[in-house]
Design an enzyme around this catalytic site. Structure first.
Site, PDB file in Angstrom:
ATOM      1  N   HIS A  13       0.832  -1.199   0.000  1.00 31.44           N
ATOM      2  CA  HIS A  13       0.000   0.000   0.000  1.00 31.44           C
ATOM      3  C   HIS A  13       0.869   1.254   0.000  1.00 31.44           C
ATOM      4  O   HIS A  13       0.684   2.159  -0.822  1.00 31.44           O
ATOM      5  CB  HIS A  13      -0.911  -0.025   1.234  1.00 31.44           C
ATOM      6  CG  HIS A  13      -1.819   1.150   1.348  1.00 31.44           C
ATOM      7  ND1 HIS A  13      -3.178   1.074   1.106  1.00 31.44           N
ATOM      8  CD2 HIS A  13      -1.585   2.455   1.706  1.00 31.44           C
ATOM      9  CE1 HIS A  13      -3.726   2.263   1.292  1.00 31.44           C
ATOM     10  NE2 HIS A  13      -2.775   3.109   1.662  1.00 31.44           N
ATOM     11  N   GLU A  14       1.816   1.312   0.915  1.00 34.63           N
ATOM     12  CA  GLU A  14       2.672   2.499   1.015  1.00 34.63           C
ATOM     13  C   GLU A  14       3.640   2.594  -0.158  1.00 34.63           C
ATOM     14  O   GLU A  14       3.912   3.693  -0.660  1.00 34.63           O
ATOM     15  CB  GLU A  14       3.434   2.487   2.343  1.00 34.63           C
ATOM     16  CG  GLU A  14       2.545   2.545   3.576  1.00 34.63           C
ATOM     17  CD  GLU A  14       1.638   3.763   3.593  1.00 34.63           C
ATOM     18  OE1 GLU A  14       2.025   4.817   3.045  1.00 34.63           O
ATOM     19  OE2 GLU A  14       0.532   3.680   4.154  1.00 34.63           O
ATOM     20  N   HIS A  72       1.870   4.183  -3.045  1.00 31.49           N
ATOM     21  CA  HIS A  72       1.816   5.642  -2.928  1.00 31.49           C
ATOM     22  C   HIS A  72       3.136   6.260  -3.415  1.00 31.49           C
ATOM     23  O   HIS A  72       3.133   7.221  -4.190  1.00 31.49           O
ATOM     24  CB  HIS A  72       1.603   6.058  -1.473  1.00 31.49           C
ATOM     25  CG  HIS A  72       0.208   5.892  -0.970  1.00 31.49           C
ATOM     26  ND1 HIS A  72      -0.896   6.294  -1.683  1.00 31.49           N
ATOM     27  CD2 HIS A  72      -0.261   5.381   0.207  1.00 31.49           C
ATOM     28  CE1 HIS A  72      -1.993   6.044  -0.969  1.00 31.49           C
ATOM     29  NE2 HIS A  72      -1.629   5.485   0.173  1.00 31.49           N
TER      30      HIS A  72
END
Length: 235
Positions: free
Chosen positions: A32-33, A36
């Site tokens: 997820h990170e 980003h």
């Protein structure tokens, strides 16, 4: 002796539960990170990349409380929902080729990565079952948890409340003045979420009520999304 054996069995079962939940959660948060950070780099902002956040190394993303302590607390208290968070990826919108649209895409990249992981886990599970994976296999439990965890994180992060990804997308979509006002709320947003999702249910139970926004707005939609992916995957 029987009591000692019972305690040992309980400890073993708890450790097994932690293991089955820990790997999918760590992978889900890491990707997820990283998503980003990757999206920000591709859209013109190298801030996260220069800090080494475009990586699948979980140590670069782990937040001691959000990634370790909070999930353990949720497991121990058996609230029915287990999730966590990592260190936020720094993004400087001034570096993005399209600051407003770019911020929306960077925010969307995180939940999108969770949906991709959930879909991939469904595909792997179906292939494994077709090749003889037993119904009580730990691998089946792990893949099932992987689907649910990623659906949970996708739903949670798409809530339109800063600093969640959904809130950042809303900030980018609103007119500049309204977006700036909502973005200014982001520092208080996390405390509002904690109050609504944890304190409100706690106090409501003491008053003999059953108010659980975390289940209503995150848990139940995540379960529905999980079931949908299983149906689409033929499971």
């Amino acid at each position: 002796m029987r009591r000692e054996e019972g305690v040992l069995l309980e400890v073993t079962q708890f450790l097994q539960t932690v293991a089955i939940w820990a790997l999918p959660l760590l992978l889900a948060i890491t990707l997820h990170e990283a998503a980003h950070a990757y999206a920000a780099r591709e859209l013109g902002d190298p801030t996260a990349a220069l800090l080494g956040r475009v990586t699948l190394n979980p140590l670069r993303h782990i937040d001691p409380f959000g990634t370790v302590v909070l999930p353990l607390i949720l497991l121990l208290t058996q609230v029915g929902i287990v999730f966590g968070y990592a260190k936020p990826v720094p993004v400087d919108p001034r570096n993005l080729r399209d600051p407003r649209g770019g911020m929306a895409l960077v925010a969307l990249a995180g939940p999108a990565s969770n949906l991709i992981q959930a879909a991939a886990a469904v595909v792997i599970l179906r292939l494994a079952l077709e090749n003889g994976l037993s119904a009580d296999s730990p691998l089946r439990s792990l893949l099932t948890v992987m689907v649910y965890i990623n659906c949970l994180l996708a739903v949670l992060n798409m809530l339109p409340i800063p600093p969640l990804d959904g809130g950042r997308i809303l900030v980018a979509l609103l007119p500049p003045q309204a977006g700036a006002a909502l973005e200014g709320f982001s520092r208080k947003g996390i405390w509002l979420l904690l109050a609504i999702f944890f304190l409100l249910p706690l106090f409501s139970r003491q008053a003999g009520l059953s108010i659980d926004p975390l289940a209503w707005f995150v848990g139940e939609p995540a379960v529905a999304l999980t079931h949908l992916l299983f149906r689409l995957g033929g499971l």
